[in-house]
Design an enzyme around this catalytic site. Structure first.
Site, short mmCIF file in Angstrom:
data_model
loop_
_atom_site.label_atom_id
_atom_site.label_comp_id
_atom_site.label_asym_id
_atom_site.label_seq_id
_atom_site.Cartn_x
_atom_site.Cartn_y
_atom_site.Cartn_z
CE LYS A 183 0.55 -9.78 -0.37
NZ LYS A 183 1.29 -10.22 0.56
CG ASN A 204 1.24 -14.57 -2.20
OD1 ASN A 204 0.64 -15.43 -2.60
ND2 ASN A 204 2.79 -14.00 -2.03
N GLY A 238 -3.14 -7.77 10.53
CA GLY A 238 -3.45 -7.72 9.00
C GLY A 238 -3.18 -9.47 8.22
P1 NAP Z 1 -1.89 -4.97 6.40
O1 NAP Z 1 -2.93 -5.71 5.65
O2 NAP Z 1 -1.81 -4.01 5.69
O3 NAP Z 1 -1.79 -4.72 8.43
C1 NAP Z 1 -1.41 -4.25 8.86
C2 NAP Z 1 -1.02 -4.64 9.80
O4 NAP Z 1 -0.01 -4.14 11.51
C3 NAP Z 1 -2.63 -4.76 10.87
O5 NAP Z 1 -2.96 -5.06 11.83
C4 NAP Z 1 -2.18 -2.70 11.85
O6 NAP Z 1 -2.48 -2.35 12.55
C5 NAP Z 1 -0.34 -2.94 12.63
N1 NAP Z 1 -0.06 -1.77 11.94
C6 NAP Z 1 0.20 -0.88 11.64
N2 NAP Z 1 0.54 0.48 11.70
C7 NAP Z 1 0.86 -0.54 13.14
C8 NAP Z 1 1.45 0.69 13.80
N3 NAP Z 1 2.03 1.95 13.79
N4 NAP Z 1 2.11 0.13 15.11
C9 NAP Z 1 1.37 -1.03 15.32
N5 NAP Z 1 0.57 -1.72 14.66
C10 NAP Z 1 0.58 -1.27 13.24
O7 NAP Z 1 -0.47 -5.58 6.47
P2 NAP Z 1 0.03 -6.51 6.28
O8 NAP Z 1 -0.10 -7.42 4.15
O9 NAP Z 1 -0.01 -8.00 6.90
O10 NAP Z 1 1.52 -6.57 5.96
C11 NAP Z 1 1.77 -6.58 7.43
C12 NAP Z 1 3.46 -6.81 7.11
O11 NAP Z 1 4.39 -7.50 6.50
C13 NAP Z 1 4.32 -5.30 6.05
O12 NAP Z 1 5.21 -4.77 6.38
C14 NAP Z 1 4.86 -6.21 5.08
O13 NAP Z 1 5.64 -5.61 4.02
C15 NAP Z 1 5.26 -7.31 5.70
N6 NAP Z 1 5.08 -8.52 4.33
C16 NAP Z 1 6.30 -9.19 4.70
C17 NAP Z 1 6.65 -10.02 3.57
C18 NAP Z 1 8.10 -10.93 3.31
O14 NAP Z 1 7.45 -11.09 1.83
N7 NAP Z 1 8.83 -10.86 4.00
C19 NAP Z 1 5.02 -10.63 2.68
C20 NAP Z 1 4.05 -10.45 2.99
C21 NAP Z 1 3.75 -8.66 4.18
P3 NAP Z 1 -4.89 -1.61 12.88
O15 NAP Z 1 -5.54 -2.87 12.69
O16 NAP Z 1 -5.07 -1.67 13.71
O17 NAP Z 1 -4.50 -1.67 11.63
#
Ligand code: NAP
Length: 501
Positions: free
Chosen positions: A300, A321, A361
């Site tokens: 992304k 996206n 994130g």
């Molecule tokens: P990302 O950029 O990898 O960010 C992940 C975030 O989660 C970071 O802040 C990370 O913290 C935190 N994290 C990871 N593991 C953790 C844990 N065990 N405990 C606490 N915090 C944790 O991912 P993203 O793109 O932002 O996506 C985040 C989530 O949203 C994913 O599950 C994704 O599938 C979902 N999502 C859903 C949609 C939808 O259409 N419904 C759209 C987009 C995303 P650190 O920085 O400390 O590592």
């Protein structure tokens, strides 16, 4: 001389170890409507036992075409005999009624004088397999077409996305040569769907009840009913999603159903693109050409550098996206941001709301930009206070430690970490009381996450992640096609796809 029937678009590859099971599976396929079956005689413990199976099968299913293959182990098959023994078995297969035979190029080269014995009695498919890579292909065609045949099958291994483009281009480059072209492996999957539209004679599919005979092979049901390879035309627009890993993606199910509902001549494919192959993907995208695509983890952010124009919101978020091509230029936007606002607005007016975002994130950043842009008062928390502070500073939100957030009460909470996502469905950021009246979880697999379950138990309004997913897909569909998206159809497809995962 028998009259050769044209090959159907899908050939079911049957590779079973014993004759009784081969017959049983072939019958099942025929009864489910398949008419073109490859019998991999080399997969049988005793290849010669397949001859009786061919005869017996065709007695009851004379409308079917049997393609007999007895690939030698030197050419990645399972047959341990000599070239002469291989040709003898194929000879018996033709005698039993097989209408087509697959002969490896290596066999053709070793025994070219023997091929004439098959001419006119069965369709000869000369095959080339490369399980390492996709080499320079013109020389492969030249090598193969020295031998007269009814079809030339070229199967390579895609090592990078653009290999798919080269394989597909081959069928267009030699319109007068009957070619079957495929790239194997997960990376090569798009060729399995697109090759007939590019001029390939047919594609291979896995049988109903067993695994296929090659990597990347999927069921005929999926090819027909989800990818509609017998329906979309040579002019169909090609869309897709780029990700690594790609297997989990429900986007092909959602968008293909959408195109189908609106009767749009288009197909949407999963493209496996590793972080180092993003630039190479654009080579493929130009060549196919791809009209638009969804972008997900891990591309992304990095995709932005390859785009000609990115809208201001996506630039502020730092993530795209949705990509599409207009007037030869690649454009990008971010439909995740709006997809947060729309479902939330069904419960609260964002301009008047206090919202706690969990996570720092890309998705958290998109949600923060969208919510602040809509006038909401936003606080951010997460497991890493430094990163939380950095994001809060960047978008004008309040950074909070988890304990501070738990002591406050917000109108809404937007959870944007992978906690609770399959295969760890019991994880949850909050163990006790959830500090908000409306709980929005971006995680959508499983449909009901631990956070959503707890929120319901605490009598809170909930927004499951699938609502966001459908919303961002709806917006993509509308950007790409200029038509209103069939939301209900897409939502149903998303639910069904998740239930099958
Ligand atoms: P990302 O950029 O990898 O960010 C992940 C975030 O989660 C970071 O802040 C990370 O913290 C935190 N994290 C990871 N593991 C953790 C844990 N065990 N405990 C606490 N915090 C944790 O991912 P993203 O793109 O932002 O996506 C985040 C989530 O949203 C994913 O599950 C994704 O599938 C979902 N999502 C859903 C949609 C939808 O259409 N419904 C759209 C987009 C995303 P650190 O920085 O400390 O590592």
């Amino acid at each position: 001389m028998p009259h050769h029937r044209p090959f159907p678009r899908i050939c079911i590859a049957l590779g079973l170890p014993d004759a009784a099971r081969l017959l049983e599976h072939a019958r099942q396929e025929a009864e489910s409507g398949e008419t073109f079956l490859e019998f991999r005689l080399d997969h049988l413990d005793q290849p010669v036992n397949g001859i009786k199976v061919i005869r017996e099968f065709l007695k009851a299913h004379s409308g079917c075409i049997v393609l007999a293959t007895c690939r030698r182990h030197q050419n990645h098959g399972k047959f341990n005999g000599s070239v002469e023994e291989q040709l003898r078995i194929l000879e018996l297969a033709v005698g039993a009624g097989a209408q087509a035979i697959d002969i490896e190029i290596e066999t053709a080269e070793a025994a070219s004088e023997k091929l004439s014995a098959f001419r006119g009695r069965a369709q000869i498919i000369i095959s080339y397999h490369n399980f390492e890579t996709t080499p320079q292909l013109d020389s492969v065609v030249k090598r193969m077409t020295r031998f007269p045949a009814d079809a030339y099958k070229i199967v390579t291994t895609a090592r990078k996305p653009s290999d798919n483009g080269r394989v597909l281009a081959l069928a267009r480059a030699y319109p007068r040569t009957p070619l079957v072209v495929l790239a194997i492996g997960e990376l090569g999957f798009p060729t399995r769907v697109l090759s007939p539209a590019f001029g390939g004679m047919y594609t291979y599919a896995a049988p109903l009840a067993t695994q296929g005979t090659a990597s990347g092979q999927v069921s005929a049901h999926l090819l027909r009913h989800l990818y509609r390879i017998e329906k979309f035309s040579k002019m169909a627009k090609v869309y897709g999603v780029i990700a690594d890993p790609i297997r989990h993606s429900i986007s092909p199910a959602v968008h293909n159903r959408g195109f189908q509902a609106r009767r749009i001549d288009a197909v949407y494919l999963p493209f496996l693109v590793s972080p180092l192959q993003l630039r190479d993907f654009f080579t493929l995208a130009e060549k196919v050409p791809i009209t638009g695509f969804s972008v997900t983890i891990p591309h992304k952010q990095r995709v932005i550098r390859y785009l000609d124009a990115v809208d201001p919101l996506a630039r502020r978020i730092g993530a795209v996206n949705t990509v599409w091509r207009k007037a030869g230029k690649w454009r990008g936007t971010n439909t995740d941001a709006e997809a947060v606002l729309v479902p939330l607005s069904r419960h609260v007016r964002p301009s008047k709301a206090s919202v706690l975002i969990v996570g720092n994130g890309g998705a958290a950043r998109g949600a923060a930009c969208a919510l602040i842009g809509a006038g909401a008062k936003v606080a951010i928390t997460g497991r890493n206070p430094d990163r939380v502070r950095a994001l809060a500073r960047l978008c004008g939100a309040e950074p909070l430690l988890r304990e501070q957030a738990e002591e406050r009460q917000f109108d809404a909470l937007v959870h944007a970490t992978p906690l609770g996502m399959y295969p760890h469905p019991n994880e949850c950021f909050f163990n006790g009381k959830i500090p908000a009246g409306i709980v929005f979880d971006m995680v959508y697999n499983p449909l009901e996450t631990c956070l959503i379950r707890r929120a319901r138990e605490q009598n809170k309004a909930v927004v499951p992640g699938i609502e966001m997913f459908v919303e961002q897909a709806v917006r993509q569909f509308e950007i790409w096609t200029g038509e209103a998206a069939p939301r209900a159809v897409m939502e149903k497809a998303a639910m069904e796809a998740l239930e099958q995962k």
